[in-house]
Design a protein around this motif. Structure first.
Motif, PDB file in Angstrom:
ATOM      1  N   VAL A  22      -4.357  -5.366  -0.788  1.00 20.65           N
ATOM      2  CA  VAL A  22      -3.313  -4.422   0.630  1.00 20.65           C
ATOM      3  C   VAL A  22      -2.133  -4.740   1.198  1.00 20.65           C
ATOM      4  N   SER A  23      -1.874  -5.806   1.464  1.00 21.63           N
ATOM      5  CA  SER A  23      -0.394  -6.236   1.282  1.00 21.63           C
ATOM      6  C   SER A  23       0.766  -5.827   0.549  1.00 21.63           C
ATOM      7  N   SER A  24      -0.051  -6.434  -0.772  1.00 18.50           N
ATOM      8  CA  SER A  24       1.118  -5.956  -2.133  1.00 18.50           C
ATOM      9  C   SER A  24       1.086  -4.104  -2.026  1.00 18.50           C
ATOM     10  N   ILE A  25      -0.172  -3.415  -2.046  1.00 23.74           N
ATOM     11  CA  ILE A  25       0.371  -1.906  -2.783  1.00 23.74           C
ATOM     12  C   ILE A  25       0.741  -1.372  -0.807  1.00 23.74           C
ATOM     13  N   ARG A  26       1.349  -1.927   0.352  1.00 25.69           N
ATOM     14  CA  ARG A  26       1.166  -1.564   1.443  1.00 25.69           C
ATOM     15  C   ARG A  26       3.264  -1.889   1.285  1.00 25.69           C
ATOM     16  N   ASN A  27       3.346  -3.351   0.792  1.00 29.86           N
ATOM     17  CA  ASN A  27       4.917  -3.544   0.201  1.00 29.86           C
ATOM     18  C   ASN A  27       5.519  -2.031  -0.473  1.00 29.86           C
ATOM     19  N   GLN A  28       4.657  -2.696  -1.699  1.00 31.33           N
ATOM     20  CA  GLN A  28       4.827  -0.272  -2.504  1.00 31.33           C
ATOM     21  C   GLN A  28       5.544   0.847  -1.780  1.00 31.33           C
ATOM     22  N   ILE A  29       4.071   0.850  -1.090  1.00 30.47           N
ATOM     23  CA  ILE A  29       4.558   2.476   0.241  1.00 30.47           C
ATOM     24  C   ILE A  29       5.910   1.885   0.783  1.00 30.47           C
ATOM     25  N   LEU A  30       6.129   0.682   1.248  1.00 31.25           N
ATOM     26  CA  LEU A  30       7.273   0.728   2.604  1.00 31.25           C
ATOM     27  C   LEU A  30       8.492   0.865   1.789  1.00 31.25           C
ATOM     28  N   ARG A  45       7.267 -12.803  -8.533  1.00 31.33           N
ATOM     29  CA  ARG A  45       6.785 -12.779 -10.228  1.00 31.33           C
ATOM     30  C   ARG A  45       6.533 -12.187  -9.765  1.00 31.33           C
ATOM     31  N   GLY A  46       6.413 -10.620 -10.266  1.00 37.04           N
ATOM     32  CA  GLY A  46       5.791  -9.857 -10.476  1.00 37.04           C
ATOM     33  C   GLY A  46       4.326  -9.370  -9.836  1.00 37.04           C
ATOM     34  N   LYS A  47       4.234 -10.261  -8.455  1.00 41.29           N
ATOM     35  CA  LYS A  47       2.842  -9.899  -8.089  1.00 41.29           C
ATOM     36  C   LYS A  47       2.296  -8.288  -6.942  1.00 41.29           C
ATOM     37  N   SER A  48       3.015  -8.055  -6.505  1.00 41.89           N
ATOM     38  CA  SER A  48       2.682  -6.918  -5.839  1.00 41.89           C
ATOM     39  C   SER A  48       3.962  -5.350  -7.844  1.00 41.89           C
ATOM     40  N   SER A  49       4.467  -5.691  -7.837  1.00 38.57           N
ATOM     41  CA  SER A  49       5.376  -5.047  -8.354  1.00 38.57           C
ATOM     42  C   SER A  49       4.030  -4.684 -10.014  1.00 38.57           C
ATOM     43  N   LYS A  50       2.756  -5.025  -9.677  1.00 35.86           N
ATOM     44  CA  LYS A  50       1.997  -4.662 -10.437  1.00 35.86           C
ATOM     45  C   LYS A  50       0.901  -3.135  -9.537  1.00 35.86           C
ATOM     46  N   TYR A  51       1.853  -3.210  -8.646  1.00 32.69           N
ATOM     47  CA  TYR A  51       0.629  -2.017  -7.627  1.00 32.69           C
ATOM     48  C   TYR A  51       1.879  -1.155  -7.562  1.00 32.69           C
ATOM     49  N   ARG A  52       3.420  -0.390  -8.601  1.00 36.16           N
ATOM     50  CA  ARG A  52       4.068   0.196  -8.078  1.00 36.16           C
ATOM     51  C   ARG A  52       3.784   1.180  -8.427  1.00 36.16           C
ATOM     52  N   GLN A  53       2.606   1.562  -8.817  1.00 35.79           N
ATOM     53  CA  GLN A  53       2.069   2.832  -9.383  1.00 35.79           C
ATOM     54  C   GLN A  53       1.304   3.575  -8.235  1.00 35.79           C
ATOM     55  N   PHE A  54       1.366   2.984  -7.411  1.00 35.74           N
ATOM     56  CA  PHE A  54       0.595   3.715  -5.504  1.00 35.74           C
ATOM     57  C   PHE A  54       2.067   4.119  -4.885  1.00 35.74           C
ATOM     58  N   ARG A  55       3.295   4.027  -5.354  1.00 34.57           N
ATOM     59  CA  ARG A  55       4.577   4.556  -4.719  1.00 34.57           C
ATOM     60  C   ARG A  55       4.161   6.063  -5.209  1.00 34.57           C
TER      61      ARG A  55
END
Length: 114
Positions: free
Chosen positions: A62-70, A26-36
Motif C-alpha cells: 500500500v505504501s509503495s503504491i501510494r508513494n507512486q500516486i503521490l 533500491r527500486g522497491k517502490s519503483s516496481k509499482y510505477r505502473q499504478f501511476r
C-alpha cells in the motif's frame, strides 16, 4: 543519562551522497510505477469516473503504491486539493482484522481521481 542525551550522542555527519544512498528505496517502490498510469487514465469521480479497487495488499505494498500516486500530485497543492488519491481500508474477516499467513494486516486500496 537521559534518553535524549543518548540519542544526541549518536549524531553523525554524513555526505549528501551517503544520505541519498541510505534513503533510496533500491527500486522497491519503483516496481509499482505502473499504478501511476492507472491513476492517469481515470476520469474524475466527480464526473462519474470509476475507482480502481485492489484487495489483500500488505502495508508495504500500500505504501509503495501510494508513494507512486503521490508523485503525480502537484507539490504546491495542499492535501485537500490533491487530484490523484490512493486510500486504504483494513480488510475484515468476521469482524476481525484480516491478516496473511505472516500475520501482516491486509488492506483494500482504492485509486481514484478527484
Amino acid at each position: 543519562m537521559s534518553r535524549a542525551d543518548e540519542i544526541f550522542e549518536t549524531e553523525q555527519e554524513i555526505s549528501p551522497a551517503e544520505f541519498r544512498d541510505e534513503r533510496s528505496s533500491r527500486g522497491k517502490s519503483s516496481k509499482y510505477r505502473q499504478f501511476r498510469e492507472v491513476a492517469k487514465q481515470l476520469d474524475s469521480i466527480d464526473d462519474g469516473g470509476s475507482v480502481k479497487k485492489y484487495e489483500e495488499l500488505t502495508e508495504t505494498e500500500v505504501s509503495s503504491i501510494r508513494n507512486q500516486i503521490l508523485q503525480l500530485v502537484d507539490e504546491d497543492k495542499d492535501r485537500a486539493e490533491r487530484e490523484f488519491r490512493a486510500t486504504r481500508k483494513k480488510m475484515k474477516d468476521g469482524g476481525k482484522d484480516k491478516t496473511n499467513e505472516d500475520g501482516e494486516q491486509l488492506y483494500y486500496l482504492y485509486i481514484y481521481r478527484q
